[in-house]
Motif scaffolding. Structure first.
Motif, PDB file in Angstrom:
ATOM      1  N   PHE A   1      -1.624 -25.261  14.917  1.00 18.21           N
ATOM      2  CA  PHE A   1      -1.405 -26.374  14.035  1.00 18.21           C
ATOM      3  C   PHE A   1      -1.222 -27.438  14.542  1.00 18.21           C
ATOM      4  N   GLY A   2      -0.253 -27.402  15.719  1.00 14.14           N
ATOM      5  CA  GLY A   2       0.044 -28.606  16.583  1.00 14.14           C
ATOM      6  C   GLY A   2      -1.111 -29.082  17.105  1.00 14.14           C
ATOM      7  N   ASN A   3      -2.007 -28.185  17.510  1.00 19.92           N
ATOM      8  CA  ASN A   3      -2.995 -28.476  18.420  1.00 19.92           C
ATOM      9  C   ASN A   3      -4.194 -29.226  17.436  1.00 19.92           C
ATOM     10  N   ILE A   4      -4.573 -29.049  16.295  1.00 19.19           N
ATOM     11  CA  ILE A   4      -5.610 -29.596  15.577  1.00 19.19           C
ATOM     12  C   ILE A   4      -5.096 -30.824  14.990  1.00 19.19           C
ATOM     13  N   ALA A   5      -3.579 -30.789  14.619  1.00 21.66           N
ATOM     14  CA  ALA A   5      -2.998 -31.874  13.856  1.00 21.66           C
ATOM     15  C   ALA A   5      -3.252 -33.423  14.405  1.00 21.66           C
ATOM     16  N   ASN A   6      -3.187 -33.055  15.953  1.00 25.26           N
ATOM     17  CA  ASN A   6      -3.587 -34.379  16.419  1.00 25.26           C
ATOM     18  C   ASN A   6      -4.957 -35.069  16.182  1.00 25.26           C
ATOM     19  N   ALA A   7      -6.063 -34.196  16.291  1.00 28.68           N
ATOM     20  CA  ALA A   7      -7.224 -34.558  15.944  1.00 28.68           C
ATOM     21  C   ALA A   7      -7.334 -35.144  14.606  1.00 28.68           C
ATOM     22  N   ALA A   8      -6.598 -34.361  13.600  1.00 29.40           N
ATOM     23  CA  ALA A   8      -7.089 -35.044  12.420  1.00 29.40           C
ATOM     24  C   ALA A   8      -5.975 -36.148  12.046  1.00 29.40           C
ATOM     25  N   TYR A   9      -5.006 -36.296  12.764  1.00 28.06           N
ATOM     26  CA  TYR A   9      -4.332 -37.695  12.673  1.00 28.06           C
ATOM     27  C   TYR A   9      -5.256 -38.712  13.189  1.00 28.06           C
ATOM     28  N   LEU A  10      -5.968 -38.720  14.172  1.00 26.33           N
ATOM     29  CA  LEU A  10      -6.759 -39.740  14.762  1.00 26.33           C
ATOM     30  C   LEU A  10      -8.198 -39.826  13.782  1.00 26.33           C
ATOM     31  N   ALA A  11      -8.290 -38.967  13.100  1.00 25.71           N
ATOM     32  CA  ALA A  11      -9.332 -38.993  11.976  1.00 25.71           C
ATOM     33  C   ALA A  11      -8.754 -39.511  10.620  1.00 25.71           C
ATOM     34  N   GLY A  12      -7.428 -39.866  10.543  1.00 30.16           N
ATOM     35  CA  GLY A  12      -6.986 -40.734   9.613  1.00 30.16           C
ATOM     36  C   GLY A  12      -6.168 -39.633   8.494  1.00 30.16           C
ATOM     37  N   ALA A  13      -5.999 -38.450   8.767  1.00 29.90           N
ATOM     38  CA  ALA A  13      -5.031 -37.474   7.934  1.00 29.90           C
ATOM     39  C   ALA A  13      -3.566 -37.484   8.505  1.00 29.90           C
ATOM     40  N   ASP A  14      -2.665 -37.509   7.536  1.00 26.52           N
ATOM     41  CA  ASP A  14      -1.183 -37.610   7.971  1.00 26.52           C
ATOM     42  C   ASP A  14      -0.465 -36.199   7.414  1.00 26.52           C
TER      43      ASP A  14
END
Length: 728
Positions: free
Chosen positions: A49-62
């Motif tokens: 989850f820590g891994n994919i959360a960064n990509a999600a954050y850069l895509a606009g997800a908080d």
């Protein structure tokens, strides 16, 4: 160490070799995605989850409020997933795209291993190099970690890239290769901070090249500047992601509690120098090195023996800085493995789980290259038969020590998290590890490999390489089918729940209320999976005590949150429940539809959590819902959804079911009368039983009960409580 005379290649042989390498690359990709259609949800672990959360954050997800509850993990592998997250704004196929991305990374890993072998063993047939690279790419953990989307796939690719650039520089002396090598070392640290052992060894190799007189002062200055720039970029991005995600959501706890910070790791050094720490370190060295040589079919042991032999020989002859491309590569890979082994042992110095004694995740990305180099050492006769026999003897002694060790610790530690021992999954049984069986199987495989590797016919070693591939692939599929796919089926509960929430409240706010003790690293899966499914809808986590002030369109609670205790009646109704969590939606009428599993029972034997039901066990008694719950004064209609069956045959009037009105356990008062609800019920049909009640006083603690006759099996699915208007 002479590489021999190069065998000239004709255009036809080059074409055949190239076609064979391409075909094997396609098979690698197919082998890695063979189960991806069945994997629709992440196999969530905190680091995934820590891994994919960064990509999600850069895509606009908080996802900050959820992710701040897990340990901080680095961000390098997230960058590989960023294009997927930018292109897709729903998770319907996003995770399968991540799996495909991982498979493509392993294909590139295969390419770099193949190119490295072609560089260093150019006198060997290229199909042999392709077959060995193919085997390395089918190492069980390569496949399994690809499905779990952890950082290992990026580590595999980056490390293979580093070795290829290093080998290319050693063979050609071209400056771009050594600069790319330095960039690769910096990126490796970005993928995961615990690769610091490899990075340190890699930087030291630059100075060895300087002493070998293969690197000029200008080149090493440029390399140092590149390394400094990459380290600065690492710190800059680390602070950016950490402050934006992990630190920003820590309002309910101390930021210092977030795991995997520098202080959380250095504190383990204090344990290391204690008596218990030294004992644990020895256990970890025995267990993890056994995992290393077993999962590589003893080729890892062969590589280490060869590595030590070459190093001692060079030191004895005072030729440590006599340049040899192959020696430099072996030195780099061997020292990198030993450095990472030490870091892994220090990381798990407390030994909290059995599998940590055999943990491979911090070193496995090096295993593939070690395995193929160990094979080539046998094939090129760099090890004599007596040295192979010595390696075998040491391994048998090692296996005995490992079996003794696993027996000693199995009763004091938890069941293993087998994700970290995927290459030896078939030898784990609960908390026990069968080292003797693993050793025996490895010895047989090793004997077969040696026979085919030592035969003189130039392509005969292909049989050994493909044989290794088949064994490793079957182990990966065993792990996938027995662990990953069943877990994925369970996780689909959260996918379905997330879909229902989105269908009903696509733009609303969502808050999660939970007991504080449930918000920890050991119980984060439900939060992570739900947040992943909701993707761009921030899920805020609150203490359950704050539920009185709930105002979001949808709130989510743990299954054991009681609606009356939390004053949700008339404000929220249950939208859906799945797994261990319940979604509630705002309501403008006093009603509550409650799954039976939320409530207590006095007479239960079987509970089906997915169906949300309680089942009686054929004895006379009560199925009780809402035991000790507070209900406001008023008129209500109570509706039970139930199913009955008879232990001895069809249910009929001789086996009546008694329906009891609301009963006040506090005052020992029954509101209404006890009616006999009987009839010729069809067995296993779900039907509704409805009755009206009047509660005279506020805050009356009530039970909603169904009395069950002896011999009747009754299943209660849900209770609907709705306020009833009474005409004046």
């Amino acid at each position: 160490m002479n590489s021999g005379t190069r065998i000239p290649e004709t255009g036809k042989s080059r074409l055949i070799s190239g076609a064979a390498a391409v075909i094997l690359g396609i098979i690698v990709f197919a082998a890695h995605i063979i189960r991806f259609q069945s994997i629709e949800m992440p196999i969530i672990l905190a680091d995934e989850f820590g891994n994919i959360a960064n990509a999600a954050y850069l895509a606009g997800a908080d996802w900050s409020d959820v992710i701040s509850r897990v340990g901080y993990y680095s961000y390098g592998s997230s960058l590989f997933y960023l294009p997927i997250f930018l292109a897709v704004n729903t998770t319907d196929h996003l995770y399968q795209a991540v799996v495909i991305c991982n498979s493509l990374m392993i294909c590139l890993y295969y390419v770099f291993v193949y190119l490295t072998l072609c560089r260093l063993y150019h006198n060997s047939p290229k199909p042999v190099s392709a077959a060995l690279a193919f085997a390395a790419a089918l190492y069980p953990s390569c496949i399994c970690y690809g499905y779990t989307a952890m950082y290992e796939t990026a580590l595999l690719l980056t490390f293979a890239f580093i070795v290829w650039t290093f080998a290319s520089f050693c063979k050609t002396g071209a400056s771009p290769y050594i600069y790319l090598y330095t960039v690769g070392l910096g990126y490796l640290l970005m993928v995961h901070m615990r690769t610091v052992g490899v990075v340190a060894v890699g930087l030291l190799m630059l100075f060895k090249l300087l002493f070998d007189k293969k690197l000029t002062r200008k080149q090493i200055v440029i390399c140092i500047l590149i390394a400094a720039g990459m380290f600065g970029l690492f710190l800059l991005l680390k602070n950016y992601f950490y402050s934006s995600l992990w630190e920003s959501g820590t309002s309910t706890k101390d930021a210092a509690e977030v795991a995997n910070t520098l202080s959380s790791q250095t504190s383990k050094l204090k344990i290391l120098f204690s008596v218990q720490g030294i004992k644990n370190m020895l256990k970890l060295l025995v267990g993890q090195s056994f995992y290393f040589v077993t999962s590589t079919f003893l080729l890892g042991g062969v590589f280490i023996v060869s590595f030590v032999k070459m190093l001692i020989s060079r030191i004895r002859k005072k030729e440590l800085f006599r340049f040899s491309a192959r020696f430099n590569i072996v030195l780099f890979i061997g020292a990198a493995y030993l450095a990472q082994l030490a870091i892994s042992c220090v990381t798990f110095i407390k030994i909290l789980r059995v599998d940590q004694v055999f943990y491979g995740r911090y070193t496995e990305y090096i295993f593939g290259l070690i395995m193929v180099f160990g094979f080539m050492q046998i094939k090129k006769h760099f090890l004599r038969i007596r040295e192979l026999l010595l390696c075998l003897l040491l391994y048998i002694i090692h296996a005995g020590a490992t079996e003794f060790l696993s027996d000693k610790i199995k009763q004091s530690l938890a069941v293993p998290n087998v994700v970290s021992v995927t290459a030896l999954y078939r030898y784990f049984d609960g908390a026990k590890f069968n080292a003797i069986e693993a050793a025996g199987f490895t010895i047989v495989c090793f004997a077969v490999i040696c026979v085919f590797a030592l035969l003189t016919y130039k392509y005969i070693s292909l049989i050994a390489a493909f044989g290794m591939s088949g064994v490793m692939f079957s182990n990966a599929m065993l792990f996938t089918d027995e662990y990953i796919l069943p877990l994925n089926e369970i996780h689909k509960n959260y996918k379905e729940l997330g879909s229902i929430i989105l269908d009903n409240h696509s733009s609303g706010s969502i808050d999660y209320y939970s007991k504080p003790e449930n918000i920890n690293l050991d119980n984060m899966v439900k939060y992570e999976l739900l947040q992943y499914r909701l993707f761009d809808v921030p899920v805020k986590i609150y203490d359950e005590k704050e539920i009185e002030n709930a105002s979001a369109d949808v709130i989510i609670t743990d299954m054991d949150v009681q609606p009356f205790e939390q004053n949700l009646f008339g404000r929220y109704n249950i939208l859906k429940y799945r797994g261990e969590i319940v979604a509630w939606e705002k309501t403008d009428k006093p009603s509550l539809n409650i799954p039976a599993t939320i409530f207590y029972t006095l007479c239960t034997d079987r509970t089906d959590w997915n169906a949300g039901s309680y089942t009686s066990r054929g004895e006379e008694g009560y199925l009780v819902c809402g035991r000790g719950q507070s209900l406001p004064a008023g008129n209500y209609t109570i509706t039970f959804n139930v199913m009955v069956s008879d232990e001895g045959g069809e249910c009929g009037t001789d086996k009546p079911v008694f329906i009891t009105d609301v009963y006040s356990a506090e005052k020992n008062v029954q509101y209404g009368k006890e009616d006999v609800f009987s009839g010729d019920f069809k067995e296993n049909d779900i039907f509704q039983v409805e009755y009206d009640i009047t509660v005279p006083e506020n805050n009356t603690f009530c039970e909603f009960r169904i009395k069950v006759s002896s011999g009747v099996i009754m299943t209660a699915y849900s209770v609907n409580i709705e306020e009833r208007k009474v005409a004046d």
